[in-house]
Motif scaffolding. Sequence first.
Motif, mmCIF file in Angstrom:
data_model
loop_
_atom_site.group_PDB
_atom_site.id
_atom_site.type_symbol
_atom_site.label_atom_id
_atom_site.label_comp_id
_atom_site.label_asym_id
_atom_site.label_seq_id
_atom_site.Cartn_x
_atom_site.Cartn_y
_atom_site.Cartn_z
ATOM 1 N N LYS A 18 21.650 -30.651 -34.265
ATOM 2 C CA LYS A 18 21.878 -29.657 -33.200
ATOM 3 C C LYS A 18 20.823 -29.750 -32.100
ATOM 4 O O LYS A 18 21.141 -29.705 -30.916
ATOM 5 C CB LYS A 18 21.839 -28.228 -33.775
ATOM 6 C CG LYS A 18 22.933 -27.879 -34.745
ATOM 7 C CD LYS A 18 22.854 -26.424 -35.196
ATOM 8 C CE LYS A 18 21.586 -26.067 -35.933
ATOM 9 N NZ LYS A 18 21.446 -26.741 -37.240
ATOM 10 N N THR A 19 19.566 -29.837 -32.515
ATOM 11 C CA THR A 19 18.490 -29.814 -31.515
ATOM 12 C C THR A 19 18.526 -31.073 -30.662
ATOM 13 O O THR A 19 18.330 -31.010 -29.439
ATOM 14 C CB THR A 19 17.125 -29.656 -32.222
ATOM 15 O OG1 THR A 19 17.144 -28.442 -32.977
ATOM 16 C CG2 THR A 19 15.994 -29.612 -31.229
ATOM 17 N N LYS A 35 16.291 -20.934 -27.733
ATOM 18 C CA LYS A 35 16.406 -20.823 -29.189
ATOM 19 C C LYS A 35 16.050 -19.374 -29.515
ATOM 20 O O LYS A 35 14.874 -18.999 -29.486
ATOM 21 C CB LYS A 35 15.414 -21.800 -29.843
ATOM 22 C CG LYS A 35 15.348 -21.717 -31.349
ATOM 23 C CD LYS A 35 16.366 -22.590 -32.020
ATOM 24 C CE LYS A 35 16.235 -22.500 -33.537
ATOM 25 N NZ LYS A 35 17.251 -23.335 -34.214
ATOM 26 N N ASP A 46 11.917 -26.270 -32.506
ATOM 27 C CA ASP A 46 13.072 -26.801 -31.774
ATOM 28 C C ASP A 46 12.810 -26.794 -30.272
ATOM 29 O O ASP A 46 13.188 -27.730 -29.556
ATOM 30 C CB ASP A 46 14.332 -25.990 -32.109
ATOM 31 C CG ASP A 46 14.895 -26.356 -33.482
ATOM 32 O OD1 ASP A 46 14.276 -27.168 -34.191
ATOM 33 O OD2 ASP A 46 15.971 -25.827 -33.832
ATOM 34 N N GLU A 101 20.752 -22.615 -28.739
ATOM 35 C CA GLU A 101 20.902 -23.205 -30.073
ATOM 36 C C GLU A 101 20.779 -22.138 -31.145
ATOM 37 O O GLU A 101 19.794 -21.396 -31.190
ATOM 38 C CB GLU A 101 19.840 -24.298 -30.315
ATOM 39 C CG GLU A 101 20.016 -24.936 -31.707
ATOM 40 C CD GLU A 101 18.981 -25.999 -32.047
ATOM 41 O OE1 GLU A 101 18.310 -26.497 -31.129
ATOM 42 O OE2 GLU A 101 18.861 -26.316 -33.242
#
Length: 213
Positions: A18-19, A35, A46, A101
């Motif tokens: 995802k990151t 985030k 992240d 995210e």
Amino acid sequence: MNGPRRFAITGTDTDVGKTVFAAGLAAHLGARYWKPVQAGLDGETDSETVARLSGGKALVLPEAYRLNTPCSPHAAARIDGVTIDPARLTLPDGDGPLVVEGAGGVLVPFGADANGGLLAADLFACWGLPVVLVARTALGTINHTLLSLEALRARGVAVLGVAFSGHAEPVAEEAIPRIGAVRHLGRLPHLDPLTAENLRAAFAAQIDLKAFA
Ligand SMILES: Nc1ncnc2c1ncn2[C@@H]1O[C@H](COP(=O)(O)OP(=O)(O)O)[C@@H](O)[C@H]1O
Ligand SMILES: [Mg+2]
């Protein structure tokens, strides 16, 4: 798509990419990256990863919560003696593209016990952002991805598509869009070395940029 390009990034699991995807997307869009809850502060966060892998092209916003323990936000908050206030999880103000995210997967609990079972998918529904579901190509991904799609849709979340991460896996990459009735947004291959420049080039070559236009 009219208006600011704003997207939420979730995944079938933790550690699925995802990151890395968010960094590629934020760099491509020149977006702000947010985030909301960072759980785990040992090593690179992240936000720090996105700052590094976007090559300075993303504007990284501060997290709403920075919790010490690498586990689900609700548990990390409890360990730190913090109550997550859903009001602090509203989208940041400001114009322009935004990439948000989540943490872990679709049904990860964000709420402390006191404010009920707020799950990641509930947050996505509140935000009203189209969601990118990042999925591995490895064995097990058909099941995890279809389950995640059902959970998102059950909460009325608009799914922009599935972005794959890893080596090519034609069977899974064919089955998921067909059975899940979802757009294949492309696949980021394993990058070695994983650098801002390699990610920029792979994102431009492999990802369906029109979906984010
Ligand atoms: N395309 C890629 N190429 C090389 N390494 C990757 C790639 N995508 C993810 N990784 C690595 O896999 C691990 C998990 O990725 P990450 O994006 O942090 O996952 P998540 O945000 O889903 O937890 C990290 O060590 C990251 O550097
Ligand atoms: Mg991450």
